[in-house]
Design an enzyme around this catalytic site. Structure first.
Site, short mmCIF file in Angstrom:
data_model
loop_
_atom_site.label_atom_id
_atom_site.label_comp_id
_atom_site.label_asym_id
_atom_site.label_seq_id
_atom_site.Cartn_x
_atom_site.Cartn_y
_atom_site.Cartn_z
N GLU A 319 28.25 -24.16 -2.95
CA GLU A 319 26.80 -24.11 -2.80
C GLU A 319 26.30 -22.68 -2.60
OE1 GLU A 319 24.89 -26.45 -3.41
OE2 GLU A 319 26.00 -28.31 -3.14
N ARG A 323 23.82 -21.07 -5.53
CA ARG A 323 22.45 -20.87 -5.07
C ARG A 323 22.16 -19.41 -4.70
NH1 ARG A 323 20.43 -26.37 -2.02
NH2 ARG A 323 22.13 -27.75 -2.67
N ASP A 452 30.84 -33.47 -12.25
CA ASP A 452 29.86 -33.22 -13.30
C ASP A 452 29.89 -31.81 -13.88
OD1 ASP A 452 29.04 -32.32 -10.82
OD2 ASP A 452 26.96 -32.94 -11.03
N GLU A 587 17.92 -32.53 -13.02
CA GLU A 587 18.77 -32.70 -14.21
C GLU A 587 18.01 -33.24 -15.42
OE1 GLU A 587 21.18 -32.13 -10.78
OE2 GLU A 587 19.71 -33.72 -11.15
#
Length: 688
Positions: A319, A323, A452, A587
């Site tokens: 993360e 980010r 994913d 998404e």
């Protein structure tokens, strides 16, 4: 002796005097009624009547029909009612009076609305300096026909004024795609208007921050243009609507959570994860792209004066990389300001201890102040998506700093995963052990959470590096074949193409919203020369992801859906109670951007516009910010979660803006590749 009723016996009847054995005292009787006979026990004994010699007997005097001692006159009835009233206790009388008064008050309170309902043939439209009485078309049509007057339709401003007195959003689109998913909400319909949904979230204000007539016109009243033989509506300025949404979100963050990780808009507070200003850094390049220079300069000042990574705090490697590191690198490329590159290098160096594992598969958590790393407390595993979706950022950091250790660390991870056993037709399990370097929880395959972005970064690393790293491309193509073979199915009744999951050979029709990255990734690959059928599959999956929004009562997608596969199903989509939340995820909007950029099919823009409007209707908080919600199937009360994720500013609104932009050179997809947090990084010049 004749039995009259249980416990009541006729003992004697002489000379019009009826003696009754009650077996009880007379106390408690109110009236005894016989033909042509009446006696009120509560009044005591009549003048010439004598109480019985025994207290277990009562005597009644029977009168004949013509005696005249009893009559049914109004005066007698009034006296009887008054005696009844006087016999009531004071408490009983007060309660009756209070009930009557309350009913009168309720009647007075409801009187105006009732009369307005019957009188509602006209509405008063008050314009500046003009008080005109204008008819509402659908209500006064018969009256106007009689009067032979011309119809005067309401102007948009009048509709807005009338809607301002109603509770709830100005209008919710009634989508034809809601097959079998009918809301229980009562819908008010007006001729020429779409249904209005009753709304019971008092704290979520549907009005926009600006609230100007110009903005309302931009978002509602649109000119029609002809395209391909059908009418098409083009809004006045969708880009400005995205800017307004960002400004509103930024207003809440600045006022209630400045410098903190996340805004909690409902409680006007904040939440901390890493304590590194996550939302602010995630939104830096979005502000630059949206040309919000004032807001950008405010954030830049905070980065310059307040942001420090010298903190005794654990951060998640994945993360913080996508980010913070990604956001700083992207902002450096857009602005050329070395402040952001210096901060990126500092953070990247502090994250490197995560790779100090026996297998070189990185730990999930790093203490950036102490320089130590560790796995989660409950396991020594990391998720495959986390360790294989940090490569774009670390590779770019090496290219900019000429320090090869960053790229070397992440490339080694990809090489190990490339060789690992435990895959199925290119599909990878969700977990990998940091000690052994082997896959764990074998037999579980998904394109949703925990796996994913592995597939996304296979393609994007290949593009970033100039399409030279063939192992990455081979893994990507093989994985897509595995998806087609094992995970791709059709729903019933409308045969929507979807991607399910596989658990030890058993297929599940479960699809995360996260999987909606796939249409965009497929389209990007086709744009860069991969087989054309990738684009066809992208279009099919894009339709499915849109239906995940359109078939919900709020027009917003849940986190997870289950598709029906049985013939005769009423609807394509089922949503479990625990899966009905919406986190403001990007998404679907991301994929709409790719599909529109490559096909120029305007329906993708229209779908995106519909989604943005529903975000404004159901997640916008009047005091600033947007909130994730718990229930996308309840438009009356979607149940706000009081949290605005940083990716709403970093990804969702950015992709909305790029979707509505007509400039193909704005972050050209031949020059930039987006990381999984929507931070654009340049395709390496040597590859062009």
């Amino acid at each position: 002796m004749e039995i009259l009723q249980e416990g009541l016996y006729v003992v004697a009847a002489l000379d019009n005097v009826l003696t009754i054995d009650t077996g009880l005292h007379a106390v408690g009787f109110e009236h005894a009624h016989f033909p042509h006979c009446a006696y009120d026990f509560t009044e005591g004994w009549a003048g010439d009547m004598h109480p019985p010699s025994r207290k277990d007997f009562v005597s009644l005097t029977l009168t004949g029909q013509g005696s005249g001692n009893y009559n049914n006159s109004k005066q007698w009835r009034r006296q009887s009612c008054w005696r009844k009233w006087k016999r009531l206790s004071r408490l009983q009388r007060n309660l009756i009076l209070f009930t009557v008064a309350l009913m009168l008050l309720c009647g007075i309170a409801t009187y105006p609305s009732v009369t307005e309902h019957f009188r509602g043939l006209t509405v008063v439209a008050k314009e500046e300096g003009d008080h005109a009485l204008k008819p509402v078309v659908h209500e006064v049509q018969p009256a106007l026909d009689k009067l032979n007057r011309p119809l005067v339709p309401e102007s948009p401003s009048e509709k807005q004024k009338r809607a301002a007195h109603k509770r709830g959003p100005p209008g919710l689109q009634n989508r034809l795609q809601k097959k079998g998913n009918v809301s229980d909400t009562q819908v008010e319909k007006e001729e020429g208007e779409k249904p209005l949904v009753n709304w019971h979230v008092a704290m979520i204000d549907q009005a926009t921050e600006r609230g100007t007539a110009k903005e309302a016109a931009n978002k509602v009243d649109v000119p029609e243009v002809e395209q391909e033989g059908h009418s098409h509506k083009e809004p006045v300025d969708r880009l400005e609507a995205v800017r307004d949404a960002f400004r509103h979100a930024w207003k809440g963050y600045k006022e209630f959570a400045w410098g903190k990780d996340e805004l909690r808009p409902m409680s006007k507070s904040y939440g901390e994860w890493f304590g590194l200003g996550l939302t602010l850094i995630d939104a830096l390049d979005t502000m630059w792209i949206l040309n919000l220079k004032k807001e950008f300069e405010e954030a830049k000042t905070w980065v310059s004066t307040e942001l420090s990574f010298n903190k005794n705090v654990d951060v998640n490697l994945f993360e913080s990389t996508i980010r913070i590191l990604g956001g700083l690198l992207s902002t450096y490329h857009l602005t050329g300001d070395t402040l952001f590159l210096d901060k990126a290098k500092d953070l990247g160096t502090r994250l490197m201890p995560a790779f100090n594992t026996p297998s070189k598969i990185p730990y999930s958590d790093v203490n950036i102040g102490k320089g130590t790393a560790h796995p989660p407390r409950w396991t020594s595993d990391s998720t495959v998506a986390e360790v294989t979706s940090i490569q774009l950022e670390f590779r770019e950091l090496s290219r900019l700093t000429q320090d090869t250790r960053y790229q070397a660390a992440v490339d080694e991870v990809m090489q190990k995963v490339h060789k690992l056993e435990g895959k199925q037709d290119g599909l990878v399990p969700m977990f990998i052990n940091t000690n052994s370097g082997q896959f764990t929880h074998l037999g579980m395959f998904t394109l949703g959470a925990r796996a994913d972005s592995y597939y996304e970064y296979l393609l994007k690393q290949w593009i970033q590096g100039g399409k030279k790293e063939t192992a990455l491309l081979e893994d990507y193509l093989q994985a897509l074949e595995g998806v087609k073979k094992n995970l791709l199915k059709k729903s019933s009744p409308n045969r929507l193409t979807f991607v399910g999951e596989l658990a030890h050979g058993r297929f599940s029709p479960k699809m995360d919203h996260l999987v909606c990255f796939l249409p965009g990734t497929l389209a990007l690959g086709a744009h860069h020369g991969l087989p054309a059928d990738h684009m066809e599959l992208a279009k099919q999956l894009m339709e499915t992801c849109y239906q995940m929004y359109a078939q919900m009562e709020t027009g917003l997608s849940p986190e997870i859906v289950h598709f029906n596969m049985h013939e005769g199903s009423i609807g394509d989509v089922d949503v479990k109670l625990a899966d009905r939340h919406n986190l403001l995820r990007p998404e679907t909007v991301e994929s709409l951007f790719y599909l529109y950029r490559f096909t120029k099919d305007r329906k993708y823009r229209d779908w995106g516009w519909e989604i943005l409007q529903n975000f404004n209707k159901y997640t916008k908080v009047s005091t600033g910010g947007y909130t994730s919600i718990n229930n996308v199937r309840d438009p009356e009360y979607p149940s706000p979660r009081d949290k605005m994720e940083s990716f709403f500013l970093g990804e969702t609104l950015k992709y909305f803006y790029l979707l509505f932009s007509d400039d193909p050179e704005l972050l050209s997809l031949d020059k930039y590749v987006f990381n999984t947090e929507a931070h654009p990084l340049p395709i390496w010049p040597t590859a062009q």
